[in-house]
Each structure stands twice: as C-alpha cells, then as structure tokens.
Design an enzyme around this catalytic site. Sequence first.
Site, PDB file in Angstrom:
ATOM      1  N   SER B  45     105.540  -4.411 -42.129  1.00  0.00           N
ATOM      2  CA  SER B  45     106.093  -5.177 -41.027  1.00  0.00           C
ATOM      3  C   SER B  45     104.985  -5.283 -39.991  1.00  0.00           C
ATOM      4  O   SER B  45     104.444  -4.257 -39.552  1.00  0.00           O
ATOM      5  CB  SER B  45     107.328  -4.469 -40.458  1.00  0.00           C
ATOM      6  OG  SER B  45     107.991  -5.332 -39.576  1.00  0.00           O
ATOM      7  N   GLU B  46     104.620  -6.508 -39.612  1.00  0.00           N
ATOM      8  CA  GLU B  46     103.366  -6.684 -38.866  1.00  0.00           C
ATOM      9  C   GLU B  46     103.412  -6.141 -37.439  1.00  0.00           C
ATOM     10  O   GLU B  46     102.386  -6.075 -36.780  1.00  0.00           O
ATOM     11  CB  GLU B  46     102.923  -8.152 -38.882  1.00  0.00           C
ATOM     12  CG  GLU B  46     103.833  -9.133 -38.166  1.00  0.00           C
ATOM     13  CD  GLU B  46     104.860  -9.764 -39.094  1.00  0.00           C
ATOM     14  OE1 GLU B  46     105.167  -9.180 -40.149  1.00  0.00           O
ATOM     15  OE2 GLU B  46     105.361 -10.857 -38.756  1.00  0.00           O
ATOM     16  N   ASN B  47     104.595  -5.720 -36.969  1.00  0.00           N
ATOM     17  CA  ASN B  47     104.611  -5.062 -35.665  1.00  0.00           C
ATOM     18  C   ASN B  47     104.097  -3.626 -35.756  1.00  0.00           C
ATOM     19  O   ASN B  47     103.978  -2.952 -34.732  1.00  0.00           O
ATOM     20  CB  ASN B  47     106.019  -5.085 -35.061  1.00  0.00           C
ATOM     21  CG  ASN B  47     107.060  -4.450 -35.950  1.00  0.00           C
ATOM     22  OD1 ASN B  47     107.066  -4.682 -37.160  1.00  0.00           O
ATOM     23  ND2 ASN B  47     107.926  -3.637 -35.377  1.00  0.00           N
TER      24      ASN B  47
END
Lengths: 233, 219
Positions: B45-47
């Site tokens: 998840s790119e966060n």
Amino acid sequence: MINKVVSGADEAISDIENGNTLMLGGFGLCGIPENCITALVKKGVKDLTCISNNAGVDDFGIGLMLQKRQVKKMISSYVGENAEFERQLLSGELEVELIPQGTLATRCMAAGYGMPAIFTPAGVGTEVAEGKEVRNFNGKDYLMEYAFDADFAIVKAWKGDTAGNLIFRSTSRNFNPVMAMAGKITIAEVEELVEAGQLDPDHIHTPGVFVHRIFQGANYEKRIEQRTVRTKN
Amino acid sequence: MLDKDGIAKRIAREIKDGFYVNLGIGIPTLVANYIPEGINVVLQSENGLLGMGPFPFEGEEDADLINAGKQTITTLPGSSIFDSAMSFGMIRSQKIDLTILGAMEVSENGDIANWKIPGKMVKGMGGAMDLVASAKNIIVAMQHVNKAGESKLLPTCTLPLTGVNCIKKIVTELAVLDVLPGGGFKLIERAPGVSVDYIRQATTGKLFADDDVPEMSLN
C-alpha cells in the site's frame, strides 16, 4: 543536550506569518498534526501555501483551515472528500497544484537531503510535464522536479523526546519523516513526550537535528476516514 | 460477460508466487480476494506498508493503520512499515513486481488515462502516475465500454494521460488483451459466451484476433 521543548501548539506556531509555505504531514487524516492545525486556525494566519498529500475533509484536518480561507494554494496529490475545497477551487479563491504522490514525497526528500532537484519518470508525456525539463538517462525520459522550499514543516509523531528525536507509529508515518527533514523550521507534535535517554537510539526514525520545536499534543481525535471491518464468524 | 468479481478473479490468475503487488482502488482491490491458494504474495500500500492484511475485526480498527484508500486494515506476519519516499523508492526501482489499476481509457499504444475528466471536479492522480511510469508489469482492470456503449480501448486517449506507452495487459468484462509492442490490442482470451465479433465491435482501437481465440477459464 539541546532542549527543543516548547509549551504547546500556540507557542510552536507563533512565528508563522501570512504568506508562509507550510508542509503538513499525514495521509488522509492519518498522522496529521491536529494540535498545530487547531492553533493555526485560532491564530488566523492567511495566504498560506500548504504542501500536503491531501487537504483534509470538510470539518477536520486542513479542511478547518480551508473553511477559514487561510489557504491560498494547495500542493497535493489527491484532494477528494472535501466539498468546501471544491467550492473554493471552482470559484477561483483557491489555487491548486496537483502532483504525483511519489514526486511530492521525493521533492520533500530532496529538500531534506540537501539536493536541489530530482529526476522522476512520473508524469512524462502528461500535462504534469508541461514546462519542465526532460532528461534522458539510459534510454528513458525523466522530468526534473525541484526540491520544495518550505518555511515550516509541521509533523505528527507517536513518541518524541526533549532532544527532538521522533518515533512514528504504523502507517501514520507516511510523509511525516521526509517533511520533518525538509522544513527550514520543523515543528513536531507528539502523543507522548519523554526525557532524552528514554528512547532507544536504534529505534529513532527522525533524529532530533531535524526538529526545532517539539511538544506533547492533547486530545487527539485520530478520526478514521473509511472505517472498514470484517465480522468474526 | 464478466462482472467486477469475474475481472478480479481472472487477474488474480496472473499473479505468481513470490510477487510484490500494488493494487489500486476499485476492481483491483477485489483481486486480493481471489489469489489462488499456495500463491504467496505481498501486497503493497503506497502510503507506507508492505504486507497488507484484511480489514480488522469490528472494534479492532486502528486509526494509525490504513491503506492508500484510507480504509482501516491490518498487518500480517512479515509486514513492514516505511515512509512515503521509501514507498515510491521501491516502486521506482521496480521492486514491486506487478501493479494492477483501473482506467478510464487505454490507447492501442499503451497510453492510459485514469485521473482527470476536464470540466468535472479533479481529485488528483495520487500515486497512479508514479506507478505507471515505473512498474515493470501493469495490468489494467477496466470496463471495455462506457455507459453509453462507447469503447474505452481507443486508437488514442481523449482524456488527459496518466502515463504513456506503459500498459501491456488489459482485463475487461469481455476479454483479456495484450498491447502489442508495435501498437494495437491483441485478443488473448474471450469472456465466457462473448464472441470475437462482439469484442471487435466494442474495441475502437486496432484489434488483432485469431479465428479461434480461447474462452477464459476462471478456476
């Protein structure tokens, strides 16, 4: 030991002036500096340029500053979920620069690492590339993107010590460490402030050298934007 | 013709053991539900999370633990957390094996448009431009035609681009298609009960199809 502790959010942001450029940590409402945002709303500074991945929701986060029309320009990667934002954007009161999320993070990183610019493939051939220098390395095109230049970075950490060292918790880390490194003045609010020596040096995410002011925040709401659960069976 | 879950199920069959995968919002998120048994994948998840787990049980939500869609999630054994710059570092340096994302339009030379409709409220590109510019393998999950019945697989995109010349595989409710290196869509599989002619009519971009294109298997 250099003591970085200030009394609270009001003191921490006291010298932020109209027209300043601020970085604000957080992803959605996760890991945002709630106490400093409240203090900025109270202080009423205006014409701010805010660099933040998102713009909060109508009644929380940067949305509170938008309601008071304190923001002149937002630099973000994604700004949905905010009706007041949309209204100000369509009426021309608010300027918005949308940039790719990785570009946003890396322009913060570049500032914190003392590099004037970076090259990224994100946005090549799109409207994001308009007016930007393109360089080809090993057969692939990259855009040159400049390091951000922010007067203040305002971040939220889980734990911090009086020397300004910070530890983040879970995905509330997000943009906070790179922004902490990038501000000319960095303000950190933490859920728990301890004496220097109480945190294991091996566990520090952001060394205190990057943090100029630190305080223990109060009354964290930590609002959840999308509560998704499964049921036990 | 496939429903959204059918598209997700078909895409899940493209995932190989040991892959690190980034799933976009929408149909791509559903892919996580159909990863075959025995295939070990790590979802990014790119966060700032590798090893995204399922939604938490009711009452166990953690405001500090969300995915890029801002949904509450969980970690798994072996998960790791990092900042946003490192997250896009692993995307740019191609440590993520596969990106699955949605699209409004794809062109026959592999351009993708999925972030902006001029004249409507613009929400932003999030991480999509970074992902499509760097991923070594991208699968697009999309509807073949829009609500008006118009093709979304086009000679050139009409909407503002997210990335150029980057899409290699598309799964729609009608078909699996590859984007050929020299341009054009190559029909690889048909959805159950859908004819090659039907797909040809739903595809405005250049389509290459053999006479005996196999029907896709979902199991």
